[in-house]
Enzyme design. Structure first.
Site, PDB file in Angstrom:
ATOM      1  N   SER A  63       9.438   7.053  -7.060  1.00 27.85           N
ATOM      2  CA  SER A  63       8.957   6.911  -8.447  1.00 27.85           C
ATOM      3  C   SER A  63       9.865   7.649  -9.424  1.00 27.85           C
ATOM      4  O   SER A  63      10.557   8.613  -9.066  1.00 27.85           O
ATOM      5  CB  SER A  63       7.542   7.463  -8.573  1.00 27.85           C
ATOM      6  OG  SER A  63       6.664   6.786  -7.731  1.00 27.85           O
TER       7      SER A  63
HETATM    8  N1  SAM Z   1       5.321   8.644  -3.571  1.00 30.31           N
HETATM    9  C1  SAM Z   1       6.555   7.982  -3.251  1.00 30.31           C
HETATM   10  C2  SAM Z   1       7.754   8.864  -3.389  1.00 30.31           C
HETATM   11  O1  SAM Z   1       7.613  10.020  -3.802  1.00 30.31           O
HETATM   12  O2  SAM Z   1       8.834   8.393  -3.038  1.00 30.31           O
HETATM   13  C3  SAM Z   1       6.769   6.728  -4.071  1.00 30.31           C
HETATM   14  C4  SAM Z   1       6.029   5.621  -3.521  1.00 30.31           C
HETATM   15  S1  SAM Z   1       6.381   3.977  -3.909  1.00 30.31           S
HETATM   16  C5  SAM Z   1       6.297   3.870  -5.640  1.00 30.31           C
HETATM   17  C6  SAM Z   1       4.795   3.327  -3.334  1.00 30.31           C
HETATM   18  C7  SAM Z   1       4.608   3.390  -1.837  1.00 30.31           C
HETATM   19  O3  SAM Z   1       3.286   2.975  -1.531  1.00 30.31           O
HETATM   20  C8  SAM Z   1       5.552   2.461  -1.073  1.00 30.31           C
HETATM   21  O4  SAM Z   1       6.256   3.194  -0.128  1.00 30.31           O
HETATM   22  C9  SAM Z   1       4.586   1.474  -0.394  1.00 30.31           C
HETATM   23  O5  SAM Z   1       5.013   1.027   0.859  1.00 30.31           O
HETATM   24  C10 SAM Z   1       3.335   2.316  -0.281  1.00 30.31           C
HETATM   25  N2  SAM Z   1       2.082   1.572  -0.106  1.00 30.31           N
HETATM   26  C11 SAM Z   1       1.691   0.401  -0.687  1.00 30.31           C
HETATM   27  N3  SAM Z   1       0.464   0.074  -0.236  1.00 30.31           N
HETATM   28  C12 SAM Z   1       0.077   1.052   0.635  1.00 30.31           C
HETATM   29  C13 SAM Z   1      -1.086   1.273   1.417  1.00 30.31           C
HETATM   30  N4  SAM Z   1      -2.134   0.444   1.426  1.00 30.31           N
HETATM   31  N5  SAM Z   1      -1.133   2.381   2.201  1.00 30.31           N
HETATM   32  C14 SAM Z   1      -0.099   3.253   2.221  1.00 30.31           C
HETATM   33  N6  SAM Z   1       1.028   3.081   1.512  1.00 30.31           N
HETATM   34  C15 SAM Z   1       1.112   2.004   0.718  1.00 30.31           C
END
Ligand code: SAM
Length: 223
Positions: A63
């Site tokens: 992010s």
């Molecule tokens: N917090 C992260 C970082 O610091 O890098 C950024 C995350 S990215 C914007 C969103 C993440 O949410 C992705 O890696 C995606 O695979 C994950 N995601 C989406 N749906 C999800 C779910 N149901 N359970 C767990 N992770 C999920």
């Protein structure tokens, strides 16, 4: 002690976050400590301190620093709090939560990212409990949580996450459609008769990758 180019760039980013309205000194200090360059691939390290989201593989992103700061500020993390993150991604947000003294649990649905984040966090000496699973169902075994932060855009409030908040616990989550999501903070408390109350505060709009799962979107197209 020598000061690296990244140390300068990190300080400059913190200045920009302050100019953008981030006020919580503890959040700013935590972000001034975590080396964001460790959470992106070597080719992207030179962009690590631009205030932008960056690709981390598997069509996902780390992010934008402003988004991390904004959501972390709303989460109001105290030392010793038990925090659940949904969407580990690169592991950067989890590291920021560790720097705030939280006991951090994080769930990622994509196995490759779960493995990579685990190895980066370990190398950087951050102790985070990780799980590869559908985070819309939370992580029941360790509940209740003082705070839950969801780092992907959700079509609504996952019931399982609300249930796993402790008394006074806060859920910070982007809620909206496929294109844009508003940051909501839902606080769980009790009224004087002991009846559960959920209070929602709404903040500004951002754009996130979709939260995919049983209580999220069905697939990457956001349906
Ligand atoms: N917090 C992260 C970082 O610091 O890098 C950024 C995350 S990215 C914007 C969103 C993440 O949410 C992705 O890696 C995606 O695979 C994950 N995601 C989406 N749906 C999800 C779910 N149901 N359970 C767990 N992770 C999920």
């Amino acid at each position: 002690m020598s000061v690296s180019l990244q140390d300068f760039q990190r300080k400059d980013l913190i200045k920009k976050l302050i100019e953008s309205g981030i006020k919580d000194r503890r959040v700013l200090d935590a972000m001034n400590t975590v080396k964001r360059e460790l959470f992106v691939s070597p080719e992207l390290r030179r962009f690590a301190y631009e205030n932008n989201a960056l690709p981390i593989g598997s069509s996902q992103t780390i992010s934008q620093p402003y988004t991390v700061a904004f959501m972390t500020e709303i989460l109001k993390v105290e030392t010793g709090d038990k925090i659940l993150e949904i969407g580990t991604g690169s592991g950067y947000q989890a590291a920021v939560l560790c720097e705030l003294g939280a006991d951090v649990y994080s769930v990622e649905r994509i196995e490759q990212l779960y493995k990579e984040a685990g190895s980066i966090l370990k190398k950087a000496n951050y102790k985070v409990s990780l799980k590869c699973s559908d985070g819309t169902k939370g992580w029941k075994d360790n509940a209740p949580y003082d705070g839950i932060i969801v780092t992907a855009g959700s079509p609504g409030l996952p019931e399982a996450l609300l249930k796993q908040l402790g008394d006074g616990g806060r859920l910070v989550i982007p809620v909206g459609d496929r294109n844009t999501q508003e940051i909501w903070c839902v606080t769980r408390t009790k009224d004087k008769n002991g009846k559960e109350i959920f209070t929602t505060e709404k903040y500004q709009y951002f754009k996130f990758v979709p939260l995919i799962g049983e209580e999220g979107w069905e697939n990457a197209d956001g349906r």
